[in-house]
Design a protein around this motif. Sequence first.
Motif, PDB file in Angstrom:
ATOM      1  N   TYR A 117      51.804  37.644  29.804  1.00 28.41           N
ATOM      2  CA  TYR A 117      52.612  38.848  30.221  1.00 28.41           C
ATOM      3  C   TYR A 117      51.574  39.711  30.594  1.00 28.41           C
ATOM      4  O   TYR A 117      51.510  40.495  31.890  1.00 28.41           O
ATOM      5  CB  TYR A 117      53.588  39.586  29.208  1.00 28.41           C
ATOM      6  N   ALA A 118      50.639  39.902  29.628  1.00 31.18           N
ATOM      7  CA  ALA A 118      49.246  40.814  29.949  1.00 31.18           C
ATOM      8  C   ALA A 118      48.540  40.301  31.304  1.00 31.18           C
ATOM      9  O   ALA A 118      48.238  41.399  32.115  1.00 31.18           O
ATOM     10  CB  ALA A 118      48.480  40.942  28.895  1.00 31.18           C
ATOM     11  N   ILE A 119      48.315  39.174  31.443  1.00 36.34           N
ATOM     12  CA  ILE A 119      47.614  38.827  32.744  1.00 36.34           C
ATOM     13  C   ILE A 119      48.575  38.899  34.020  1.00 36.34           C
ATOM     14  O   ILE A 119      48.005  39.576  34.862  1.00 36.34           O
ATOM     15  CB  ILE A 119      47.371  37.370  32.617  1.00 36.34           C
ATOM     16  N   ALA A 120      49.883  38.898  33.755  1.00 38.63           N
ATOM     17  CA  ALA A 120      50.786  39.245  34.827  1.00 38.63           C
ATOM     18  C   ALA A 120      50.704  40.751  35.281  1.00 38.63           C
ATOM     19  O   ALA A 120      50.440  40.920  36.383  1.00 38.63           O
ATOM     20  CB  ALA A 120      52.320  38.722  34.540  1.00 38.63           C
ATOM     21  N   ILE A 121      50.998  41.507  34.262  1.00 40.15           N
ATOM     22  CA  ILE A 121      50.803  43.021  34.604  1.00 40.15           C
ATOM     23  C   ILE A 121      49.605  43.335  35.273  1.00 40.15           C
ATOM     24  O   ILE A 121      49.347  44.232  36.204  1.00 40.15           O
ATOM     25  CB  ILE A 121      51.352  43.788  33.455  1.00 40.15           C
ATOM     26  N   TYR A 122      48.429  42.773  34.650  1.00 41.01           N
ATOM     27  CA  TYR A 122      47.123  43.207  35.208  1.00 41.01           C
ATOM     28  C   TYR A 122      46.746  42.670  36.554  1.00 41.01           C
ATOM     29  O   TYR A 122      46.489  43.500  37.485  1.00 41.01           O
ATOM     30  CB  TYR A 122      46.180  42.275  34.373  1.00 41.01           C
ATOM     31  N   ARG A 123      47.308  41.475  37.021  1.00 38.03           N
ATOM     32  CA  ARG A 123      47.270  40.898  38.340  1.00 38.03           C
ATOM     33  C   ARG A 123      48.080  41.923  39.443  1.00 38.03           C
ATOM     34  O   ARG A 123      47.801  42.247  40.409  1.00 38.03           O
ATOM     35  CB  ARG A 123      47.683  39.489  38.605  1.00 38.03           C
ATOM     36  N   LEU A 124      49.268  42.342  39.143  1.00 38.41           N
ATOM     37  CA  LEU A 124      49.990  43.147  39.844  1.00 38.41           C
ATOM     38  C   LEU A 124      49.391  44.563  40.013  1.00 38.41           C
ATOM     39  O   LEU A 124      49.512  45.304  40.983  1.00 38.41           O
ATOM     40  CB  LEU A 124      51.571  43.343  39.159  1.00 38.41           C
ATOM     41  N   ALA A 125      48.838  45.010  38.828  1.00 33.66           N
ATOM     42  CA  ALA A 125      48.178  46.464  38.832  1.00 33.66           C
ATOM     43  C   ALA A 125      46.682  46.222  39.757  1.00 33.66           C
ATOM     44  O   ALA A 125      46.403  47.229  40.519  1.00 33.66           O
ATOM     45  CB  ALA A 125      47.755  46.655  37.252  1.00 33.66           C
ATOM     46  N   HIS A 126      46.028  45.016  39.417  1.00 31.06           N
ATOM     47  CA  HIS A 126      44.810  44.971  40.053  1.00 31.06           C
ATOM     48  C   HIS A 126      44.802  45.279  41.611  1.00 31.06           C
ATOM     49  O   HIS A 126      44.209  45.846  42.437  1.00 31.06           O
ATOM     50  CB  HIS A 126      44.181  43.476  40.031  1.00 31.06           C
ATOM     51  N   GLU A 127      45.961  44.624  42.362  1.00 30.21           N
ATOM     52  CA  GLU A 127      46.147  44.703  43.766  1.00 30.21           C
ATOM     53  C   GLU A 127      46.273  46.133  44.266  1.00 30.21           C
ATOM     54  O   GLU A 127      45.732  46.657  45.218  1.00 30.21           O
ATOM     55  CB  GLU A 127      47.210  43.808  44.437  1.00 30.21           C
ATOM     56  N   LEU A 128      47.071  46.853  43.374  1.00 37.67           N
ATOM     57  CA  LEU A 128      47.089  48.163  43.781  1.00 37.67           C
ATOM     58  C   LEU A 128      45.896  49.257  43.504  1.00 37.67           C
ATOM     59  O   LEU A 128      45.569  50.021  44.269  1.00 37.67           O
ATOM     60  CB  LEU A 128      48.423  48.943  42.784  1.00 37.67           C
ATOM     61  N   TYR A 129      45.271  48.701  42.396  1.00 38.92           N
ATOM     62  CA  TYR A 129      43.814  49.312  42.057  1.00 38.92           C
ATOM     63  C   TYR A 129      42.930  49.210  43.298  1.00 38.92           C
ATOM     64  O   TYR A 129      42.341  49.937  43.690  1.00 38.92           O
ATOM     65  CB  TYR A 129      43.044  48.658  40.991  1.00 38.92           C
ATOM     66  N   THR A 130      42.886  47.903  43.826  1.00 32.64           N
ATOM     67  CA  THR A 130      41.716  47.655  44.855  1.00 32.64           C
ATOM     68  C   THR A 130      42.286  48.304  46.388  1.00 32.64           C
ATOM     69  O   THR A 130      41.377  48.711  46.988  1.00 32.64           O
ATOM     70  CB  THR A 130      41.864  46.219  45.411  1.00 32.64           C
ATOM     71  N   ILE A 131      43.532  48.491  46.487  1.00 35.17           N
ATOM     72  CA  ILE A 131      44.067  49.567  47.555  1.00 35.17           C
ATOM     73  C   ILE A 131      43.451  50.919  47.416  1.00 35.17           C
ATOM     74  O   ILE A 131      43.209  51.541  48.318  1.00 35.17           O
ATOM     75  CB  ILE A 131      45.373  49.399  47.566  1.00 35.17           C
ATOM     76  N   GLY A 132      43.195  51.191  46.121  1.00 39.29           N
ATOM     77  CA  GLY A 132      42.871  52.651  45.890  1.00 39.29           C
ATOM     78  C   GLY A 132      44.113  53.605  45.649  1.00 39.29           C
ATOM     79  O   GLY A 132      43.786  54.949  45.481  1.00 39.29           O
TER      80      GLY A 132
END
Length: 264
Positions: A117-132
């Motif tokens: 679950y933690a990995i899943a939310i990280y991956r979903l959040a990471h893409e938003l992070y890279t977008i800025g």
Amino acid sequence: MDKKDIIQKIIKHKKQPNLRYRLKEKTEEFTNTLFYTLFDIDTAVEKNLEKLETDFDTLTDLACWDMDRPCKKVWENYVGKLPGILEKLNMDAEATVNCDPASLSIEEVYMAYPGFYAIAIYRLAHELYTIGFPLVPRLMTEYAHRQTGVDINPGAQIGDYFHIDHGTGVVIGETAIIKNHVKIYQGVTLGGHFVAKSLKKTKRHPTIENNVTIYANATILGGTTIIGENSVIGGNAWLTASVPANSTVFHTPEIKIKTLPNVT
């Protein structure tokens, strides 16, 4: 001090004009909807994507404080990445079911494993992070942290087939790099060697190469620290320097045997 004075003093000290806790609540709702959209077989994908777009508009209204930045365009970029994120998460679930002899089924991994679950939310959040997109990715991973005890900064870079076993107490810093087929256990810290605001734009956290296993409560610190591929880091190890490929690192406990009489 009467009630009017108390109210005025509280208002006086509320100094953050953009501090709206509704953003936190809406981010958590958005995160839950995302998770169900990707994984729950009874959730209608098309209907939920429409809801997610509406919810995302609310997040942009609350979190996009710089009006010159085109936050409304973020969703269009983000939604196109969801199939690729799901593909990576399916790889993570496969890694977990293949690594953990206690797993009864891959469905159990999706529903009951806090590390996944933690990995899943990280991956979903990471893409938003890279977008800025501001703040929301951090709120997403903090939501997962609160539920699982796993703290993954959305800025970390994590490769394919990642497995976190048990999960509680895991910390992965913002500039950490984790490559493919890495396994880590509870209490592992991938942290910074020094803490200073001046280091904000520098790599502060370690790099973990392919096929590395890191056992419980190991601590690996420093932006120049590299754990070579195919290495095993034993439980409770403390590392602030690089380790070559194919290494095994153990923490050696000190054992003292009591020999004096009447000592318990």
